[in-house]
Enzyme design. Structure first.
Site, PDB file in Angstrom:
ATOM      1  N   HIS A   1       0.839  -1.205   0.000  1.00 37.29           N
ATOM      2  CA  HIS A   1       0.000   0.000   0.000  1.00 37.29           C
ATOM      3  C   HIS A   1       0.876   1.259   0.000  1.00 37.29           C
ATOM      4  CE1 HIS A   1      -3.641   2.370   1.175  1.00 37.29           C
ATOM      5  NE2 HIS A   1      -2.733   3.142   1.745  1.00 37.29           N
ATOM      6  N   GLU A   2       1.795   1.338   0.951  1.00 35.94           N
ATOM      7  CA  GLU A   2       2.648   2.533   1.041  1.00 35.94           C
ATOM      8  C   GLU A   2       3.553   2.640  -0.183  1.00 35.94           C
ATOM      9  OE1 GLU A   2       1.817   4.669   3.210  1.00 35.94           O
ATOM     10  OE2 GLU A   2       0.554   3.323   4.405  1.00 35.94           O
TER      11      GLU A   2
ATOM     12  N   HIS B   1       1.796   4.625  -2.766  1.00 35.22           N
ATOM     13  CA  HIS B   1       1.946   6.064  -2.494  1.00 35.22           C
ATOM     14  C   HIS B   1       3.342   6.550  -2.892  1.00 35.22           C
ATOM     15  CE1 HIS B   1      -1.785   6.967  -0.415  1.00 35.22           C
ATOM     16  NE2 HIS B   1      -1.599   6.043   0.513  1.00 35.22           N
TER      17      HIS B   1
ATOM     18  N   GLU C   1      -4.582   8.086  -2.905  1.00 38.45           N
ATOM     19  CA  GLU C   1      -5.064   6.816  -2.374  1.00 38.45           C
ATOM     20  C   GLU C   1      -5.330   5.828  -3.509  1.00 38.45           C
ATOM     21  OE1 GLU C   1      -4.886   6.506   0.793  1.00 38.45           O
ATOM     22  OE2 GLU C   1      -5.987   4.674   1.242  1.00 38.45           O
TER      23      GLU C   1
END
Lengths: 514, 514
Positions: free
Chosen positions: A278-279, A282, A308
């Protein structure tokens, strides 16, 4: 002095003020990152004072009267229309720069310093009080301070001004130029579809086993696996790092310095793996900005929802896909031969995708996650408009949980007290999580059209083409286009909940057999 | 408005400016620390821009015209005398605060911004050029840039002004109110004694074996041993950290945030051990300041020499003592049973204390180290006064090496190019290393009188009494007293080379048997 050279002097001055602001914000990001990763515990007080000084210096710059003067001298009109009007002579990056600077100057100048300072003070108290209240699951310990914070946030809303809904200017901070009503409409469509999908999943009668995810998984091996995944996804360790923190985050400390964090749980495998991916999503976004926006206010995501979308796509559409685990499950199983001995690829894939209504947002699956957001969006709007009183919040929360997820929280810690956001005065942020899911699915649908063999590439652990597509279509544009404009440029149409619903139907239809 | 309240308003304003300066300098320290420890390599350019902005903001504060105005309003006279004259009505901390603020304001205001900026630019180039020159051992690659830097440093010296020697105002930055001539006198006495001692060591005919120090020493075990030593010495990990960097250092990121670094070499055991103990000495000093100076310009060491006295005492007088290894050698040997199998305590103790003339300052032993400093002090003075031309520097260096250490460097990398200092415009710093050794020995002599059973305590791994003594007599005073005053307060007399010479004679007389 010619018009041209006057203009370029004004632009130069604006760029300088912005440059100082960005440098200070990156310096503050270093201090924040350190605070969450390596800072010794007794340094909390020092660090708070340092960060408070830096915020003040940043505020001085973003509200510098010269910004207003020079923008006006350049013919930028920003007092009236929601989107600042930049003269047609400015094109491309310059045009976007003036638009964003006018937007940020207007927002920040409209809020009196007194309100900014008071909000900082009350939310610092708020976060401490919230931690205590959550510990003992007693909302009434928090409600008084929440009321104080809410009053200040409503004051922010009226300082900023609005035409339709007092929630508009709050949402606008995170999702520029998107209206509450528009989000409401998109979410209504989403809600319908999710309800239908949940019914089909329940109706399938299939239960997915996840017991093996809570066996023992040695931390050091989890770390090495995470690094391996990051390498494969194209995260550039010359320009970034992976560290540990209590709550995973991504932060940008400079154009060539993007750091992500994750947390490891030796009794729950998915935490670190999907947190890291997830990170990484980003991080890849921030690392993919075009060099032409380097060090300016355009070197940010187009909106939080857009940001997001990049983390969710990486985490869910790619990281929780069957092709992904076709490649990565064998090495994972080799790392944990005991704990995964009786688990084959399909069982693993289904386990990390199990759909089940639950109390806690951050632990929710891809389907029910959005229902948690719909709930918060509804309640936030009512709190801000004054329709809902703080004291009635727990009851409203529990009723909505019942309505959307069919669950009644056993206590407020598992209910209204679970998120940090409101204690920090953050209203208008929650919807960006679901907007991210929606943008992600819509982008992913276009990506699949443009890279038809994406599955085969991912099965082979090759992500270069996907990353190049993301960079070319989304990352490199940074904040040059507003989010909605970028969505239309990339996918040919405005945000449409259809894509997320189709993606979820297809994926979970396969897993749950309908 | 009464005189009193006018005064307290002026003091308040001065404290505020100083407070902002300190907070910015701590923020900059976070950025520096990160740069040397965890920063991804491509972030160098971002970080340089961030640090340059912070320096500018710091310079604006320390040269703020209000400082001069308010000091004058308070009756502080700082234009004439070397030590600013503070009215008798101000006592204690307040008096010291005004003295130090006046000193720093005067220094910083006297140097034109143009010179500061140009020096920053030329030393940034200088350090790059120096790295290249050292790599290929070619002084002529560096000499041109060194001449540019030297000219700027001489300009700094004349801006600051001096009565006796142009080196005075440079030395004064690091060793406030100490004159070149005074250092020269102390160093002359030191040189005599060191020469005599070296002759006796050579004459002893004893050779000390150090082969075993270069066997294999696993890094992780070295780390755990270092942490164990730090714990025992009283380093508070709630208020500090230990990390790794290419060059060990100590830095203060806040009143409760002091971090040290070390480097590990798996083929040379002493590097990390003594590096860690050395930095621990610096760190304990910073952590021991009295809370009354928190966040002010008094929260620093009294001088660099004083600071170095704390690291040298810990590293050499304690860390390289027989009682220290009586306690720590058994656990060290248990960690490295193979590499230390044939080494007993005495052999280990002698090995880490071997005296032998060598080319490189940072690898030198306790005796010859000071000769490396005497050499640099002599050459620096001549460079600054203009007696020595940059082009003649390598020859002068080699001649001095021959004279002091009886060695001729094989090339300039092992000679005049070995240190970074001059490439960074740092002149006047080198003497503080030997001043540190001198202060350390003088303090240690008093400490031994006050704590007569220090040996027994150290043999048992108990350092509390020693640390309490250091804190009470030295650490807590921070920068409240000038270094020379502190020296007299603690030891009853001014700096005297006798103490270091006696300490060295006794220690090495025992090791070399004379």
């Amino acid at each position: 002095v010619s018009e041209n050279s006057k203009n370029s002097a004004a632009l130069q001055r604006l760029r300088e003020i912005d440059r100082e602001y960005r440098l200070l914000s990156h310096a503050a990001a270093v201090l924040h990152w350190d605070q969450e990763t390596y800072m010794p515990e007794a340094a909390v007080r020092d660090r708070a004072e340092q960060l408070s000084l830096l915020s003040g210096l940043m505020h001085d710059r973003i509200t510098h009267p010269q910004i207003g003067e020079q923008l006006t001298a350049l013919g930028v009109a920003f007092e009236q229309d929601p989107v600042p009007r930049v003269p047609e002579t400015f094109r491309g990056i310059e045009r976007a720069f003036l638009r964003e600077l006018a937007r940020q100057y207007r927002r920040n100048s409209k809020i009196p310093r007194r309100v900014v300072t008071e909000l900082a003070r009350q939310t610092a108290i708020g976060q401490r009080v919230w931690v205590e209240a959550r510990k003992t699951a007693q909302f009434n310990k928090f409600s008084g301070q929440l009321a104080v914070i809410l009053a200040l946030v409503r004051e922010v809303s009226s300082c900023l001004g609005f035409e339709d809904h007092p929630y508009d200017p709050l949402l606008d901070e995170f999702e520029p130029w998107l209206k509450t009503a528009e989000v409401g409409e998109v979410f209504a469509g989403l809600r319908e579809g999710l309800k239908r999908l949940l019914d089909r999943i329940k109706g399938s009668g299939k239960t997915v086993d996840t017991e093996y995810l809570s066996r023992t998984y040695e931390l050091e091996k989890q770390k090495s696996f995470g690094l391996r995944v990051l390498e494969a996804l194209g995260f550039d360790f010359k320009r970034g790092r992976l560290d540990e923190s209590a709550h995973p985050f991504t932060t940008t400390l400079g154009s060539d310095d993007v750091r992500i964090t994750t947390r490891y749980d030796d009794r729950f495998l998915p935490s670190a793996i999907f947190g890291t991916i997830h990170e990484c999503g980003h991080g890849l976004y921030e690392l993919g900005f075009d060099p032409s926006v380097r060090g300016t206010l355009l070197a940010e995501g187009a909106s939080l929802g857009l940001h997001e979308s990049q983390s969710r796509m990486m985490e869910n559409m790619i990281g929780r896909s069957l092709p992904f685990w076709t490649h990565f499950y064998p090495p994972l199983k080799r790392l944990f031969p005991d704990s995964l001995a009786d688990v084959d690829l399909r069982r693993f894939y289904e386990g990390v995708n199990r759909v089940t209504p639950s109390f806690i947002r951050v632990e929710a699956d891809e389907v029910t996650y959005n229902l948690h957001i719909l709930l918060r969006f509804e309640l936030e709007k009512q709190l801000i408009s004054g329709e809902l009183a703080v004291d009635d919040l727990p009851a409203a929360w529990n009723a909505k949980m019942e309505e959307l997820l069919g669950l009644k929280p056993p206590d407020d810690a598992k209910g209204v007290l679970q998120d940090i956001h409101w204690s920090g005065g953050t209203f208008g942020y929650f919807p960006t999580y679901s907007l991210g899911n929606l943008y992600a699915a819509q982008f992913f649908s276009t990506l699949k059209g443009d890279v038809p063999d994406w599955c085969k590439q991912v099965e082979r652990g090759r992500f270069q083409t996907i990353l190049a597509w993301l960079k070319e279509n989304i990352h490199k544009h940074a904040r040059v286009y507003p989010a909605r404009e970028l969505c239309t440029r990339v996918t040919g149409e405005p945000l449409n909940p259809r894509y997320l619903l189709e993606y979820l139907d297809e994926k979970f239809g396969d897993i749950y057999g309908f």
